[in-house]
Write a protein that holds these residues in place. Structure first.
Motif, PDB file in Angstrom:
ATOM      1  N   MET A  38      42.698  33.700  44.679  1.00 53.91           N
ATOM      2  CA  MET A  38      42.879  34.457  45.916  1.00 53.91           C
ATOM      3  C   MET A  38      41.706  34.286  46.861  1.00 53.91           C
ATOM      4  N   LEU A  39      40.477  34.327  46.334  1.00 57.26           N
ATOM      5  CA  LEU A  39      39.286  34.305  47.189  1.00 57.26           C
ATOM      6  C   LEU A  39      38.747  32.910  47.439  1.00 57.26           C
ATOM      7  N   GLY A  40      39.105  31.960  46.562  1.00 58.80           N
ATOM      8  CA  GLY A  40      38.598  30.607  46.719  1.00 58.80           C
ATOM      9  C   GLY A  40      37.385  30.346  45.841  1.00 58.80           C
ATOM     10  N   GLU A  41      37.101  29.076  45.642  1.00 59.71           N
ATOM     11  CA  GLU A  41      35.991  28.674  44.766  1.00 59.71           C
ATOM     12  C   GLU A  41      34.630  29.064  45.329  1.00 59.71           C
ATOM     13  N   THR A  42      34.531  29.217  46.653  1.00 63.41           N
ATOM     14  CA  THR A  42      33.230  29.487  47.276  1.00 63.41           C
ATOM     15  C   THR A  42      32.955  30.981  47.449  1.00 63.41           C
ATOM     16  N   ALA A  43      33.798  31.834  46.891  1.00 65.03           N
ATOM     17  CA  ALA A  43      33.616  33.284  47.051  1.00 65.03           C
ATOM     18  C   ALA A  43      32.344  33.741  46.346  1.00 65.03           C
ATOM     19  N   ALA A  44      31.716  34.764  46.915  1.00 60.14           N
ATOM     20  CA  ALA A  44      30.499  35.326  46.321  1.00 60.14           C
ATOM     21  C   ALA A  44      30.837  36.010  44.998  1.00 60.14           C
ATOM     22  N   PRO A  45      29.946  35.906  44.001  1.00 56.77           N
ATOM     23  CA  PRO A  45      30.207  36.550  42.702  1.00 56.77           C
ATOM     24  C   PRO A  45      30.451  38.048  42.826  1.00 56.77           C
ATOM     25  N   ALA A  46      29.752  38.713  43.767  1.00 52.34           N
ATOM     26  CA  ALA A  46      29.942  40.156  43.936  1.00 52.34           C
ATOM     27  C   ALA A  46      31.363  40.461  44.418  1.00 52.34           C
ATOM     28  N   ASP A  47      31.881  39.620  45.321  1.00 54.98           N
ATOM     29  CA  ASP A  47      33.249  39.819  45.803  1.00 54.98           C
ATOM     30  C   ASP A  47      34.257  39.582  44.677  1.00 54.98           C
ATOM     31  N   VAL A  48      33.999  38.565  43.869  1.00 51.88           N
ATOM     32  CA  VAL A  48      34.898  38.261  42.749  1.00 51.88           C
ATOM     33  C   VAL A  48      34.924  39.426  41.765  1.00 51.88           C
ATOM     34  N   ASP A  49      33.740  39.937  41.418  1.00 55.14           N
ATOM     35  CA  ASP A  49      33.669  41.055  40.470  1.00 55.14           C
ATOM     36  C   ASP A  49      34.322  42.314  41.051  1.00 55.14           C
ATOM     37  N   GLY A  50      34.126  42.553  42.341  1.00 51.97           N
ATOM     38  CA  GLY A  50      34.715  43.737  42.961  1.00 51.97           C
ATOM     39  C   GLY A  50      36.228  43.691  42.963  1.00 51.97           C
ATOM     40  N   LEU A  51      36.798  42.533  43.313  1.00 52.14           N
ATOM     41  CA  LEU A  51      38.256  42.411  43.326  1.00 52.14           C
ATOM     42  C   LEU A  51      38.824  42.463  41.915  1.00 52.14           C
ATOM     43  N   ARG A  52      38.096  41.913  40.950  1.00 53.36           N
ATOM     44  CA  ARG A  52      38.564  41.957  39.571  1.00 53.36           C
ATOM     45  C   ARG A  52      38.629  43.404  39.067  1.00 53.36           C
ATOM     46  N   ARG A  53      37.615  44.206  39.446  1.00 48.97           N
ATOM     47  CA  ARG A  53      37.648  45.627  39.059  1.00 48.97           C
ATOM     48  C   ARG A  53      38.783  46.360  39.773  1.00 48.97           C
ATOM     49  N   GLU A  54      39.008  46.016  41.040  1.00 46.54           N
ATOM     50  CA  GLU A  54      40.060  46.674  41.814  1.00 46.54           C
ATOM     51  C   GLU A  54      41.440  46.402  41.216  1.00 46.54           C
ATOM     52  N   LEU A  55      41.628  45.185  40.726  1.00 44.49           N
ATOM     53  CA  LEU A  55      42.922  44.817  40.146  1.00 44.49           C
ATOM     54  C   LEU A  55      43.041  45.213  38.675  1.00 44.49           C
ATOM     55  N   GLY A  56      41.978  45.680  38.085  1.00 44.85           N
ATOM     56  CA  GLY A  56      42.016  46.083  36.682  1.00 44.85           C
ATOM     57  C   GLY A  56      41.905  44.928  35.712  1.00 44.85           C
ATOM     58  N   LEU A  57      41.500  43.753  36.192  1.00 46.34           N
ATOM     59  CA  LEU A  57      41.413  42.590  35.330  1.00 46.34           C
ATOM     60  C   LEU A  57      40.109  42.538  34.542  1.00 46.34           C
ATOM     61  N   ASP A  58      39.209  43.478  34.803  1.00 43.98           N
ATOM     62  CA  ASP A  58      37.962  43.525  34.041  1.00 43.98           C
ATOM     63  C   ASP A  58      38.123  44.317  32.744  1.00 43.98           C
ATOM     64  N   ARG A  59      39.243  44.971  32.566  1.00 47.06           N
ATOM     65  CA  ARG A  59      39.465  45.762  31.363  1.00 47.06           C
ATOM     66  C   ARG A  59      39.799  44.857  30.190  1.00 47.06           C
ATOM     67  N   PRO A  60      39.628  45.346  28.950  1.00 50.69           N
ATOM     68  CA  PRO A  60      40.006  44.543  27.773  1.00 50.69           C
ATOM     69  C   PRO A  60      41.485  44.177  27.817  1.00 50.69           C
ATOM     70  N   LEU A  61      41.803  43.072  27.172  1.00 52.27           N
ATOM     71  CA  LEU A  61      43.179  42.569  27.226  1.00 52.27           C
ATOM     72  C   LEU A  61      44.164  43.551  26.602  1.00 52.27           C
ATOM     73  N   TRP A  62      43.752  44.205  25.507  1.00 49.10           N
ATOM     74  CA  TRP A  62      44.668  45.146  24.851  1.00 49.10           C
ATOM     75  C   TRP A  62      44.971  46.339  25.760  1.00 49.10           C
ATOM     76  N   GLU A  63      43.977  46.725  26.558  1.00 47.80           N
ATOM     77  CA  GLU A  63      44.186  47.846  27.467  1.00 47.80           C
ATOM     78  C   GLU A  63      45.133  47.453  28.606  1.00 47.80           C
ATOM     79  N   GLN A  64      44.999  46.226  29.101  1.00 44.35           N
ATOM     80  CA  GLN A  64      45.936  45.739  30.122  1.00 44.35           C
ATOM     81  C   GLN A  64      47.355  45.667  29.552  1.00 44.35           C
ATOM     82  N   TYR A  65      47.456  45.245  28.293  1.00 44.85           N
ATOM     83  CA  TYR A  65      48.768  45.144  27.649  1.00 44.85           C
ATOM     84  C   TYR A  65      49.393  46.525  27.477  1.00 44.85           C
TER      85      TYR A  65
END
Length: 306
Positions: A38-65
């Motif tokens: 979504m953000l592209g290869e050149t996105a800042a790490p802080a932006d990547v981490d922020g969007l990952r937390r917003e989407l819930g993708l930073d949670r453990p896989l079992w919790e997402q399941y």
């Protein structure tokens, strides 16, 4: 019959759970990160981490399941990562186009297969039989990925008879339905021909001929209905294949259906949308098979569902 239908509908629960679990596991094992997509290869790490937390993708896989299964139990397929729209809304908007294409392809297959199968079955070993089965072999041998572009070049670019791509009126449906239905027509024609050849040797057909009916008339009047049982079985099984085969056809003809939506979702690593599309295909396949079983009783009253 009502008890049978209810029991089959209850069997959808473990099927849905199995498909959902397998799809969830496979889509998360595929290399790639939806956030980076979504953000592209050149996105800042802080932006990547922020969007990952917003989407819930930073949670453990079992919790997402667990969250996914909880939503599924409520009938909630989640929200698309790419568009932030409900997955059920996106599927509801695209599924009618896929269903329209699959039904049109089935009609094309029936209109081609039944005359060919009946002609071949009425005179096995004759010129018509050889010609019909030759067409069947040809239809099975040409993949959709080649047949579609060939039809586009001939009927759209050179002759200008039908639109090239997209979905609109009847003309837009002709080439995709032909592409998807030709292979199935070849399979159905071979099955119907084989069934009619077996029915020709039945006692009731010989009795009908002995009473003065012509061979072709006796076969059509008394044998065709009994020959349809294996054909209906094959049609029910192949309806699921039409839905999955529509994925390639939809991409070739830019048909705005569920298959094309799923391909886009896979490319974007849109986990909820991919899971919803696969689950829809699987449940539709099971429901079509249920309808096929019920149709047996209409075609052959001797069959009882239990």
């Amino acid at each position: 019959m009502i008890r049978y239908i209810v029991r089959r509908l209850l069997q959808l629960v473990p099927v849905a759970l199995g498909v959902a679990t397998l799809t969830f596991a496979l889509i998360h094992l595929v290399p790639g990160d939806p956030v980076v997509a979504m953000l592209g290869e050149t996105a800042a790490p802080a932006d990547v981490d922020g969007l990952r937390r917003e989407l819930g993708l930073d949670r453990p896989l079992w919790e997402q399941y667990a969250t996914f299964l909880a939503g599924l139990a409520r009938g909630d397929l989640g929200e698309s990562i790419a568009t932030h729209e409900p997955v059920s809304k996106l599927i509801a908007a695209r599924f009618p186009a896929t269903l329209e294409l699959a039904v049109a392809a089935m009609l094309v297959a029936i209109l081609i297969a039944f005359p060919l199968g009946m002609i071949a079955g009425a005179r096995p070993g004759g010129v018509a039989d050889l010609g019909a089965m030759g067409f069947a072999i040809l239809g099975i041998s040409i993949p959709h990925v080649y047949l579609g572009p060939l039809l586009m070049i001939l009927f759209s670019l050179q002759l200008g008879l039908v639109p090239l791509t997209g979905r609109g009126g009847f003309g837009h449906l002709v080439l995709p339905a032909l592409t998807l239905g030709t292979g199935l027509a070849a399979i159905l024609a071979r099955m119907l021909r084989q069934s009619l050849v077996q029915v020709r040797e039945s006692d009731y057909i010989r009795t009908a001929r002995s009473k003065g009916l012509g061979e072709a008339r006796a076969l059509l009047r008394h044998g065709l209905r009994n020959a349809l049982s294996p054909v209906v079985t094959l049609m029910g099984l192949q309806m699921g294949a039409l839905l999955s085969g529509a994925i390639i056809t939809e991409v070739i003809f830019s048909w705005p259906g569920l298959g094309r939506l799923m391909i886009s979702a896979i490319g974007a690593r849109d986990y909820p949308l991919v899971e919803g599309c696969v689950l829809t295909f699987a449940l539709t396949y099971v429901l079509v098979n249920l309808a096929t079983d019920v149709l047996y009783c209409v075609i052959d009253p001797r069959i009882r569902l239990s």
